[in-house]
Design an enzyme around this catalytic site. Structure first.
Site, PDB file in Angstrom:
ATOM      1  N   PHE A  30     -44.433  87.841 -30.637  1.00 45.78           N
ATOM      2  CA  PHE A  30     -43.109  88.413 -30.346  1.00 45.78           C
ATOM      3  C   PHE A  30     -43.177  89.189 -29.039  1.00 45.78           C
ATOM      4  O   PHE A  30     -44.047  90.033 -28.864  1.00 45.78           O
ATOM      5  CB  PHE A  30     -42.645  89.342 -31.477  1.00 45.78           C
ATOM      6  N   ASP A  80     -49.618  91.836 -24.310  1.00 44.25           N
ATOM      7  CA  ASP A  80     -48.403  92.551 -24.699  1.00 44.25           C
ATOM      8  C   ASP A  80     -48.803  93.657 -25.666  1.00 44.25           C
ATOM      9  O   ASP A  80     -49.073  93.410 -26.844  1.00 44.25           O
ATOM     10  CB  ASP A  80     -47.419  91.576 -25.346  1.00 44.25           C
ATOM     11  N   LYS A  86     -42.280 100.834 -26.403  1.00 42.84           N
ATOM     12  CA  LYS A  86     -42.167 101.551 -27.676  1.00 42.84           C
ATOM     13  C   LYS A  86     -42.629 103.015 -27.610  1.00 42.84           C
ATOM     14  O   LYS A  86     -41.832 103.869 -27.281  1.00 42.84           O
ATOM     15  CB  LYS A  86     -42.894 100.757 -28.766  1.00 42.84           C
TER      16      LYS A  86
HETATM   17  C1  LIG Z   1     -40.860  95.466 -29.875  1.00 51.39           C
HETATM   18  C2  LIG Z   1     -41.674  94.494 -29.084  1.00 51.39           C
HETATM   19  C3  LIG Z   1     -41.182  93.895 -27.911  1.00 51.39           C
HETATM   20  C4  LIG Z   1     -39.750  94.080 -27.445  1.00 51.39           C
HETATM   21  O1  LIG Z   1     -39.481  95.373 -27.046  1.00 51.39           O
HETATM   22  P1  LIG Z   1     -37.936  95.806 -26.834  1.00 51.39           P
HETATM   23  O2  LIG Z   1     -38.037  97.231 -26.383  1.00 51.39           O
HETATM   24  O3  LIG Z   1     -37.259  95.624 -28.152  1.00 51.39           O
HETATM   25  O4  LIG Z   1     -37.377  94.919 -25.792  1.00 51.39           O
HETATM   26  C5  LIG Z   1     -42.032  93.092 -27.184  1.00 51.39           C
HETATM   27  N1  LIG Z   1     -43.293  92.865 -27.597  1.00 51.39           N
HETATM   28  C6  LIG Z   1     -43.807  93.411 -28.706  1.00 51.39           C
HETATM   29  C7  LIG Z   1     -45.211  93.145 -29.095  1.00 51.39           C
HETATM   30  C8  LIG Z   1     -43.011  94.238 -29.503  1.00 51.39           C
HETATM   31  O5  LIG Z   1     -43.493  94.752 -30.641  1.00 51.39           O
END
Ligand SMILES: *Cc1c(COP(=O)(O)O)cnc(C)c1O
Length: 406
Positions: free
Chosen positions: A141, A226, A255
């Site tokens: 994700f 990520d 986050k």
């Molecule tokens: C939450 C998340 C995202 C997206 O972040 P947003 O601030 O919602 O755009 C991308 N990568 C990972 C691993 C995430 O947990």
């Protein structure tokens, strides 16, 4: 109607908000540390941390102080002008990591969008315009823009929005042979979460991470990690890659970076950054002084032995509590994750009950999360107290006994 007279409730959501979420039945109005109160004054223990965002709990005094002082000083100038908080935050992030350069955004998706564009651009400028293949993983994700959702490994999030960006290949996570089978000299990047969060709280194995690094080196591809969810102390190190004895070429974080204030960052090396020039990429709000001042304070607190070393102690308390519940109720097949990114995997016979458990937990006064249909996810504040964990676990136990009629 004056705003202060306008009564809003959970039902209002169903009238006026785009129906892309299914929020819990209560409306939080106030938070302090790892406690939250709703419109009726009912108290909740927060094991959800705003989805791994409020890493220092709600309304941490130092963050509130920075919000107030920077809020009375300078909020926004645009990137036509630079600002002190952004420069200080960039200095601190590069000093604490493999990176030399930082690009600031406002969300995880934006940091990833910048990362994927940079990886493609670097390959185009340094190698060939045909070196554009991105290898990513099932259940990965990376956000909800069209590019990031296409690199993400869940077609249900990317289908139905028209043509997707091309040359993105998905293979199973933790399967090095599958990566070897698709990587070639036209690959510009491998994109992975060190611990898949939304996809079910699944940590990468050491051999997998090491293997990805070697494959990238062999094919002149960039390793993009990520760490939007797994970073900023969540794993017990500032960033999760530190557990694996490897370094990425590009890392994204968001986050917990602002402890609840929207801000994200993409980190990279001088070599990779060297292909960029003014005008190639940008954002209006990214790197604004208000967001960066708050993130600087969050980083100053999180990147200390006291907070980072406290993560494993807290994880231990969670894991022991969950194992005791499993001994009583026989519901979990595995407790996995890293640090305070914890996944309790439901046994196959209970695999569809995650959402019902979340709702039952809320009714008992504890906020939890799911990750997919069969994993209960806990991503609390990194400074949650032992007492708060115990109280929350007791409420969670009551909820589980109700769901499982025990
Ligand atoms: C939450 C998340 C995202 C997206 O972040 P947003 O601030 O919602 O755009 C991308 N990568 C990972 C691993 C995430 O947990």
């Amino acid at each position: 109607m004056a705003a202060e007279n306008m009564a809003v409730t959970r039902e209002t959501f169903d009238d006026v908000i785009l129906p892309v979420y299914a929020p819990a039945q209560f409306v939080p109005v106030r938070g302090k540390g790892s406690r939250v109160w709703d419109q009726q004054g009912k108290e909740y223990i927060d094991f959800s941390g705003g989805i791994a965002v409020t890493a220092l709990g709600h309304c941490h005094p130092a963050l509130v102080e920075t919000l107030k002082s920077q809020g009375e000083t300078l909020w926004h100038t645009s990137n036509v002008f630079t600002n002190e908080p952004a420069l200080r935050l960039a200095r601190k992030l590069t000093a604490a990591t493999f990176a030399d350069r930082v690009f600031f955004g406002n969300s995880g998706a934006e940091a990833n969008e910048a990362a994927f564009k940079l990886a493609r651009y670097y390959a185009c400028k340094k190698h060939s315009p045909f070196k554009s293949k991105i290898i990513a993983f099932h259940n990965g994700f990376h956000g909800r823009t069209l590019f990031t959702v296409s690199v993400g490994g869940q077609p249900k999030y990317s289908d139905g929005f028209g043509p997707k960006p091309a040359d993105i290949v998905h293979v199973p996570f933790n399967d090095l042979a599958a990566v070897k089978a698709v990587i070639d000299d036209h690959t510009c990047a491998i994109v992975a979460e060190p611990v898949q969060g939304e996809g079910g709280v699944m940590p990468a194995t050491q051999a997998f991470m090491q293997g990805l690094r070697e494959l990238c080196d062999k094919h002149n591809a960039l390793l993009v990690l990520d760490e939007v969810q797994s970073g900023m102390g969540r794993s017990g190190k500032l960033f999760s890659y530190e557990h694996y004895n490897i370094q990425p070429d590009i890392l994204t974080t968001a986050k917990a970076l602002g402890g609840g204030f929207p801000v994200s960052a993409m980190l990279t090396t001088n070599e990779i950054a060297s292909v960029m020039a003014p005008g190639v990429h940008g954002t209006t709000y990214g790197g604004n002084p208000l967001a960066c001042a708050i993130a600087e304070t969050a980083l100053d607190i999180i990147n200390t032995p006291a907070v980072l070393q406290g993560v494993d102690v807290r994880r231990q308390q969670f894991v022991e509590g969950l194992m005791a519940l499993d001994r009583e109720l026989t519901i979990f097949s595995e407790i996995r994750g890293k640090g305070l990114l914890i996944g309790a995997v439901l046994r196959p016979e209970h695999a569809s009950k995650a959402r019902a458990i979340l709702d039952a937990a809320a009714a008992e006064g504890v906020m939890i999360l799911t990750a997919g249909s069969d994993v209960i996810r806990f991503v609390p504040s990194l400074v949650i107290t032992p007492d708060e964990i115990e109280t929350g676990m007791n409420r969670f136990a009551t909820a589980l006994r109700k769901v499982f009629n025990a």
